[in-house]
Every structure is written in C-alpha cells, then in structure tokens.
Write a protein that holds these residues in place. Sequence first.
Motif, PDB file in Angstrom:
ATOM      1  N   THR A 176       0.829  -1.213   0.000  1.00  0.00           N
ATOM      2  CA  THR A 176       0.000   0.000   0.000  1.00  0.00           C
ATOM      3  C   THR A 176       0.857   1.252   0.000  1.00  0.00           C
ATOM      4  O   THR A 176       0.612   2.196  -0.770  1.00  0.00           O
ATOM      5  N   LEU A 177       1.862   1.271   0.867  1.00  0.00           N
ATOM      6  CA  LEU A 177       2.755   2.435   0.905  1.00  0.00           C
ATOM      7  C   LEU A 177       3.507   2.589  -0.410  1.00  0.00           C
ATOM      8  O   LEU A 177       3.751   3.712  -0.864  1.00  0.00           O
ATOM      9  N   GLY A 178       3.872   1.469  -1.040  1.00  0.00           N
ATOM     10  CA  GLY A 178       4.534   1.532  -2.336  1.00  0.00           C
ATOM     11  C   GLY A 178       3.651   2.176  -3.379  1.00  0.00           C
ATOM     12  O   GLY A 178       4.103   3.018  -4.177  1.00  0.00           O
ATOM     13  N   ALA A 179       2.368   1.812  -3.394  1.00  0.00           N
ATOM     14  CA  ALA A 179       1.430   2.404  -4.349  1.00  0.00           C
ATOM     15  C   ALA A 179       1.245   3.900  -4.078  1.00  0.00           C
ATOM     16  O   ALA A 179       1.190   4.712  -5.013  1.00  0.00           O
ATOM     17  N   VAL A 180       1.163   4.271  -2.806  1.00  0.00           N
ATOM     18  CA  VAL A 180       0.994   5.685  -2.449  1.00  0.00           C
ATOM     19  C   VAL A 180       2.214   6.494  -2.877  1.00  0.00           C
ATOM     20  O   VAL A 180       2.089   7.597  -3.418  1.00  0.00           O
ATOM     21  N   VAL A 181       3.408   5.952  -2.659  1.00  0.00           N
ATOM     22  CA  VAL A 181       4.641   6.644  -3.072  1.00  0.00           C
ATOM     23  C   VAL A 181       4.677   6.814  -4.590  1.00  0.00           C
ATOM     24  O   VAL A 181       4.994   7.898  -5.109  1.00  0.00           O
ATOM     25  N   ALA A 182       4.345   5.759  -5.316  1.00  0.00           N
ATOM     26  CA  ALA A 182       4.398   5.818  -6.774  1.00  0.00           C
ATOM     27  C   ALA A 182       3.467   6.889  -7.326  1.00  0.00           C
ATOM     28  O   ALA A 182       3.825   7.622  -8.268  1.00  0.00           O
ATOM     29  N   VAL A 183       2.287   7.007  -6.744  1.00  0.00           N
ATOM     30  CA  VAL A 183       1.296   7.955  -7.274  1.00  0.00           C
ATOM     31  C   VAL A 183       1.481   9.354  -6.705  1.00  0.00           C
ATOM     32  O   VAL A 183       1.563  10.342  -7.444  1.00  0.00           O
ATOM     33  N   HIS A 184       1.579   9.469  -5.383  1.00  0.00           N
ATOM     34  CA  HIS A 184       1.569  10.796  -4.763  1.00  0.00           C
ATOM     35  C   HIS A 184       2.961  11.411  -4.598  1.00  0.00           C
ATOM     36  O   HIS A 184       3.075  12.637  -4.507  1.00  0.00           O
ATOM     37  N   GLN A 185       4.003  10.595  -4.540  1.00  0.00           N
ATOM     38  CA  GLN A 185       5.354  11.153  -4.405  1.00  0.00           C
ATOM     39  C   GLN A 185       6.065  11.204  -5.747  1.00  0.00           C
ATOM     40  O   GLN A 185       6.750  12.181  -6.050  1.00  0.00           O
ATOM     41  N   TRP A 186       5.913  10.164  -6.554  1.00  0.00           N
ATOM     42  CA  TRP A 186       6.549  10.128  -7.864  1.00  0.00           C
ATOM     43  C   TRP A 186       5.680  10.732  -8.962  1.00  0.00           C
ATOM     44  O   TRP A 186       6.186  11.091 -10.013  1.00  0.00           O
ATOM     45  N   GLY A 187       4.380  10.772  -8.733  1.00  0.00           N
ATOM     46  CA  GLY A 187       3.492  11.382  -9.721  1.00  0.00           C
ATOM     47  C   GLY A 187       2.972  10.442 -10.786  1.00  0.00           C
ATOM     48  O   GLY A 187       2.348  10.892 -11.747  1.00  0.00           O
ATOM     49  N   TRP A 188       3.182   9.126 -10.630  1.00  0.00           N
ATOM     50  CA  TRP A 188       2.632   8.192 -11.608  1.00  0.00           C
ATOM     51  C   TRP A 188       1.101   8.267 -11.573  1.00  0.00           C
ATOM     52  O   TRP A 188       0.495   8.334 -10.512  1.00  0.00           O
ATOM     53  N   LEU A 189       0.493   8.280 -12.760  1.00  0.00           N
ATOM     54  CA  LEU A 189      -0.964   8.403 -12.898  1.00  0.00           C
ATOM     55  C   LEU A 189      -1.469   9.691 -12.252  1.00  0.00           C
ATOM     56  O   LEU A 189      -2.641   9.785 -11.867  1.00  0.00           O
ATOM     57  N   GLY A 190      -0.586  10.687 -12.157  1.00  0.00           N
ATOM     58  CA  GLY A 190      -0.972  11.946 -11.533  1.00  0.00           C
ATOM     59  C   GLY A 190      -2.127  12.620 -12.239  1.00  0.00           C
ATOM     60  O   GLY A 190      -2.951  13.284 -11.600  1.00  0.00           O
ATOM     61  N   PHE A 191      -2.209  12.469 -13.543  1.00  0.00           N
ATOM     62  CA  PHE A 191      -3.293  13.088 -14.313  1.00  0.00           C
ATOM     63  C   PHE A 191      -4.652  12.558 -13.860  1.00  0.00           C
ATOM     64  O   PHE A 191      -5.658  13.267 -13.917  1.00  0.00           O
ATOM     65  N   LEU A 192      -4.679  11.307 -13.418  1.00  0.00           N
ATOM     66  CA  LEU A 192      -5.940  10.682 -13.015  1.00  0.00           C
ATOM     67  C   LEU A 192      -6.397  11.179 -11.654  1.00  0.00           C
ATOM     68  O   LEU A 192      -7.598  11.335 -11.403  1.00  0.00           O
ATOM     69  N   PHE A 193      -5.449  11.451 -10.761  1.00  0.00           N
ATOM     70  CA  PHE A 193      -5.787  11.841  -9.389  1.00  0.00           C
ATOM     71  C   PHE A 193      -5.505  13.328  -9.122  1.00  0.00           C
ATOM     72  O   PHE A 193      -5.445  13.756  -7.972  1.00  0.00           O
ATOM     73  N   ASP A 194      -5.335  14.096 -10.194  1.00  0.00           N
ATOM     74  CA  ASP A 194      -5.100  15.545 -10.084  1.00  0.00           C
ATOM     75  C   ASP A 194      -3.877  15.854  -9.216  1.00  0.00           C
ATOM     76  O   ASP A 194      -3.901  16.722  -8.357  1.00  0.00           O
ATOM     77  N   ILE A 195      -2.797  15.112  -9.487  1.00  0.00           N
ATOM     78  CA  ILE A 195      -1.534  15.348  -8.773  1.00  0.00           C
ATOM     79  C   ILE A 195      -0.600  16.051  -9.744  1.00  0.00           C
ATOM     80  O   ILE A 195       0.108  15.425 -10.523  1.00  0.00           O
ATOM     81  N   HIS A 196      -0.615  17.365  -9.730  1.00  0.00           N
ATOM     82  CA  HIS A 196       0.163  18.160 -10.669  1.00  0.00           C
ATOM     83  C   HIS A 196       1.521  18.555 -10.093  1.00  0.00           C
ATOM     84  O   HIS A 196       2.378  19.041 -10.813  1.00  0.00           O
ATOM     85  N   ASN A 197       1.690  18.354  -8.794  1.00  0.00           N
ATOM     86  CA  ASN A 197       2.953  18.727  -8.149  1.00  0.00           C
ATOM     87  C   ASN A 197       3.309  17.666  -7.108  1.00  0.00           C
ATOM     88  O   ASN A 197       3.112  17.867  -5.911  1.00  0.00           O
ATOM     89  N   PRO A 198       3.844  16.506  -7.539  1.00  0.00           N
ATOM     90  CA  PRO A 198       4.147  15.426  -6.587  1.00  0.00           C
ATOM     91  C   PRO A 198       5.107  15.897  -5.500  1.00  0.00           C
ATOM     92  O   PRO A 198       5.975  16.745  -5.742  1.00  0.00           O
TER      93      PRO A 198
END
Length: 822
Positions: free
Chosen positions: A662-684
């Motif tokens: 779970t933490l790995g998935a959170v890091v990939a999306v919210h810290q690295w910005g993977w799939l950021g366009f889907l979750f509106d993460i424009h500034n990881p």
Amino acid sequence: MAELLYRLGRFSAKRAWLIVVSWLLILASVGGLAVAANAKLSTSLSIAGIESQLVIDELKKSFPEASRGSGQVVFHAADGVAFTQAEKDAITDVLAEVAKLPSVADTLNPFETQASLDASRQEIIDGYAEIDAARVELEKAQTAIDEGLAGLEAAKAMLPPAQVEMMAAKLAAGQQQIDNGLAEIEKNLPKLEFGEQLLDAAENFGTVSADGQVALASIYFDAPLSQIEKPQITAATDLLANADLGSVQVEVSQDLSQSLSGILGVGEVVGLLIAAIVLFVMLGTFIGAGLPVLSAILGVGISAALTLALASQIEMTSTTPILGVMLGLAVGIDYSLFVLNRHRRQLKTGMPLVDSIALANGTSGNAVLFAGLTVVIALVALNLTGIGFLGMMGSMGAIAILISVAAALTFTPAMLRLVGMRILSKKERLTLESVKPAHSAEDLHAAMESGASKKSVWAAKHPWLALLFAGVILAVVALPSSSMRLGLPDGGSEPTDSTAYRAYTLTTEAFGEGANGQIISVATVDFALDDDAQLELQAAIAGDLIALENVSAVVPGGVSDDAKTLIFSVVPSEGPSTIETENLVRDIRGLEADFAAKYDAELGVTGITATNIDISQKLNDALPIYLGTVLLLSILLMTLVFRSIAVPIIASLGFLLTVFATLGAVVAVHQWGWLGFLFDIHNPGPILSFLPTMLIGILFGLAMDYQLFLVSGMREAYVHGKSAREAIDQGIHLGRAVVVAAAIIMITVFGGFAFSHVTSVRPIGFGLAVGVLIDAFLVRLILVPAVMSLLGDKAWWLPKWLDRIMPDVDVEGAKLERSHIH
C-alpha cells in the motif's frame, strides 16, 4: 456475548419503531449540539516537544511578537501593467482595514517594505559616496596642512614668535579636525560595512516583483495560527477578496485558505453511489441496497456531529471529522451488510422473520462486534505514538466505528423487521413456499451451503502458483515504499483552481519557490546588546546563514525588547516540501556548536516549514514502534479467535505485506506522480506525514475483519470433521461473496475520498482504497488459503497447555445456533 446480541436483535426487531425513532432523536440532538458549539478546527499541525515548537514556546516568553502566526497575501496586477499609484493606495487602505480586525496584530505593506529596502540600499550607496568624498576632502585638507607646516618652518626666522605661535596653533587645530574626521569615518565605516553585509544577504528578497506586477503582503495575528479561530481568519480573507481593487487579483496562501469547506464533496458522493449500486447487484432489491447505506449515513451523521461538538472544547485538525466520515461510511455499510446478508440466507431456508433477525444479530453480529472492536483498538492505539493530533484522530475515528457497530446491531435489525420479507426479491420470496424450515444447526448450515460452489478454490488447488502470482505483484507494488519521504503538502499541491495554488504559483514566478516557505532562525544571547553590537552580530549571523547551500536570502526580522534575541528569516532556494529545504533546516541546526563558540549564542529554528519537517521526523520515528505493536496485537487476537499458532502468523505477515504494498502504491502515485493526471496530482511531493501510521492502524482493523469472516468459516468446518483442504474450500465459498462485496464497497467509498476537495484527505482515501484492494483480493483470498493449503493440518496446531488456558471465543456463534434452532 452471542446470546446477549441475540436478545438485542430480537428486542430491536420487536420494538422496531422505538429503536428507529431513538436513533433519529439522537441524531437530531447531537446535530443541534454541533450547530450550537461552533466547532474550532485547526488547519495547522503541532506536536509538543519537537525542536521547532520548543523555540516557539521560548519566543512566547522572550519575544512574543515573533511567535505570532502569519499568512501571505499575493496581489497581482492582472492587466499585465505595473501597479498604478491608485492601486497601491487601494491595497494600502485594505491592509489597514485588515489590521483593525480582531486577532490581527498587524499587516505588512509590500510597497512600504520594498521602498524601505530600496532606500536602505540607496543609503549604503550614498554612505560610501559620502565617505569617499569626505576622504578626498580630508586628503586635500591634509595636503594644505602639510604645506602650511612646511611654509611655517621656512618662515620661522622672518616672523615674530607670537605670529609663528598663532599660525602653528591654527595648523594644529586643522590637523585635529582632520584626525577627528578620519576617526569619524573609521567609526561609521564598520556600521556601513555591516549594513552592506545585511543587504547583500537580503539581495534576493523583495516584496514587490521586478516588473512591479506582483506584491507580497503578510497578515500577522496576535497568536499562532493553530490558536486563531477560523472565522477570524476568514474575516480577513473575505475583506481582501471583497475589496474594490479594480483589476488587481488577490490570492491568499495555504495557511489562510485551508478550511473544512464541507465534509463531503463530489468524489465522495460518487463513491457512495457506486457502493449502493454494488449492493443492489449483490442483493437484487433496492430496499436491501438502501438499508446498509441508510445505517451507515445515520452512524456517520451522529459521529460527525459529535466530533464537531467536541471540537469546540478539544483542539482538533480539520482532517479529524473527515476521517471519521470516511471510516464510518465504509465500515457502517459493511457491518450492516454482514448482518443483513446472514439474515437473507436464513430467510431463504424458511426461518421465521424475527427469529432470523435475532440469530443473524447473535452470529454475524457477534463477528461484527469483534471486528469493530479490533478496528477500535487499532485506532485508539494511535495514542501510543505520543503525537497528540494523531491520537485525537484515532480516538474520534474509534468513536465513529463504535457508533457504526451500534447502528449495525440495533438500527439494522429494527429496519429489517420493518421491511419484512421485502428484503428478498420477488423470485426469492416465491421459492420460499416449497422450503422446509431447518430443525437443527446442521440442517441450517446445509441449507445455507446448498447454493455454494463445490469447486476447489484455485489458490488452495494450486498453492505454489498462487504464491508466485500474489508474491510477485506484492513485491513489485511494494518496491517504491523504500523511497518514501514524509512531509506535508504545500500550496503547490492544492487544486489548480484554488486560491492557495494561485498564490503559490504567483509567488514562485515573482520571487522564487523558496518565498513560499521561509525558515525562521532565532539567535539568543545571555546579555543585552547595544545598537552597535546588535548590528555587528546580525551581519555576522546573516553571513553564516547565506553561506549555506540552498539559501536564496537572509533577512533580519527584528530584535527583542530585552536586546537578547535576534530573529532572521531564511528564504530557501527551493520549495518548502523539497529535500533541499529539508536539508537546509538540518544545516542551519548544524551551526549550533559554531554559534555557541563564536558568538556565545544559542541557535533555534522554527516556522511552518521547519515545524512540518520536525513533525514528519517525529512521525517517522514512531512508525516502527507502532507497527510492531499492531503486529503483536494481531498475533494475540488471531490466536485467541482461531486457536492456532500458524494462522495468526500467516494473517500478520499478510498484513505486513499489505502495508508495504500500500505504501509503495501511495509513493508511486503521490510522491513520484505516476498516474498523476488521473488523481489531479500536478505537483508530486512527500507523503503526508501521518499517513503511514494512520494506514497501518486502519488497515490492520480491516484486514482482521476479512481474515475473521473468511478463516472463521474454515475453522468451523475443520472442527466439524472436514479435512484441512475441504475446510479451506468451504470457508472461502461461504465467505467470499460477502467479503468481495464488502471490499468493493470499501474501495469505492475510500476511492471517492481519493478525489476529495481537501488535498490532505486524497492520499488517505487512495491509500485505504488500494490497501483494501490488496488485502482482500491478493492476501486474504489468494495468499492466505495458498499458505494454509501447503501447511495442511499443521495450520490448526495449538499446544495443549495453551488450548487449556485460552478462553473459548465463539465469534461465529456456533453454540448460539445449536441452542436456538430446534
């Protein structure tokens, strides 16, 4: 306990309207308290004992003005032209109005500040010019004196002694004036040089941009922001937003704009609707689909209102009630579903309505109570971290869970009685005419199991393949967790349509990203400094600070009334949540020994940026202890329930895999910005500092829920003579449908919060949704049955001495079934 819940279910069914009306009265009463209480929710985090907080506490005593909270206001000439004098006057006037508001101590006028900076820089230039001109004049005067002395020496023989003496006296007086002038230059030159050093250190600092189109003002409150009520902050921001400034755009920083602007947003509502659809598909009736949702909403309404009422007396963060809503909706639906599903299965065997409600409450309700208490224990255990706001979040979340459990065990039975047989579809009701009621617990189970699949579970049939499949996925998803960095979101992480994001962006473009997160440095000496000593020490300290890496500017912030404390504002080169700024805070603190040796001074670091870094470090340090406590608790609870050594260890290791994945998935999306366009993460950026600890607590409870509802069926089958392999198949077949539905509901509810309008809530919702997905589908339905299949009978081994001393926890209510089914 099962017998007590059986009676509670029967009472709730027979007194259905009394129970329903009582719950509605409770909701109305607590809701009224919440409205009257006028909750005070803090948008800032603080932890007693961290270094930055200790500095603030000391400043409150020695330099009260420096400990007050502040926020930035950005004025932007949206027409693309530098501010006109009329616009400057209008901005000056509105800032003066803001300064008159309650709890506002002062405001910083950007134009006056910039003018003062420019004037100071010009004064240094003029000062050096005056000194140079004075040196030239003194040199000329010295030449004249020297020539006069030479001429006097030559004319001594021709002049009267009195005249020679008079001329010598004049020349001596002239020399004295020159010496005095040189002494004055030597006296003022260091001041000028110190002033120049300070201005050099502040060279990159400004409050009005070079093009004159952006101005950076500040609002200073009379206490730290965490102690200022939100309406008072809103009054200041509203006054600015409604001011008649023509084409001037006004934006406020994250500190001033964060608020609980509604507990539920569009994403959360969509998630709730999807959960209702899943329920309808599973149950086949609108009544069946609506009842768990109604029960969850009732529990959430009461818990949220209670939290807001308590917030008027207890300091809470704005995330606290949202967490309660998130948990209450997810587990409220699931717990009600567990009771409802058991009731439906029993009705389809021909059991009378009230008897079925009571038995469902005593069996599945017993499991719900145990599962709920497990989540409560995990949440309350957050207080063990010693972090106040996190413990408060856990405690309020635990209250939400308890209310959800109470609603599932009383309100749900009452509603089941009121809807009667309509909980079944028309087709299901028609088939009841040919069904003979069960006369024993064995007949009941046989009837409920008649529709279950008889096929072998894939994970148990091919355990090594299942282990490889689940293990590879978990390992790959968990990999990013090794790069996890904790922090708190800055304004650049806010939604792009928010004022905080626009303020952050405008400030970055005009003054650099570091202007959004200045670091406050505090130097303290044991003796009062006179003006000259103050200037010299300020220049020396500013020189030391500006020499550090990743420093854009150093600006003196003032000297305390007792002339012992000096404040400096350090502007980083990078943003407040970057690794460079984090390293800078540590570098500044690394100067403590040098300051003690060179200046006999103590050095402290504080401010929002440093506080966020300290909080993240404190939470990071507490994480291993909390995780170890939860794992130990998991093993003890599962040993008690399943009367096995291997099963608790398997369950706990599976939970550990869930956490890392779970933490790995959170890091990939919210810290690295993977799939950021889907979750509106424009500034990881870094992961929300309290997220890992919170995820561990919540996921532990939910993981044990799934373990309980799946493996308790396996144990019951094994105890009744089934082989280890057959027990796995039966447990999975009986529990899989409801666990899958419950997991999908939780994923959709939590997933809705992953798109929340509150930035700090998004990673929590995302992490919980991914965690449930991983734990339910990979760990509990694949990994656990695969390992148990490999262990065979050894999975249920328990030392005889331990079996004798352990209490018999009949979670599924098997004894209750035998005593009430005849």
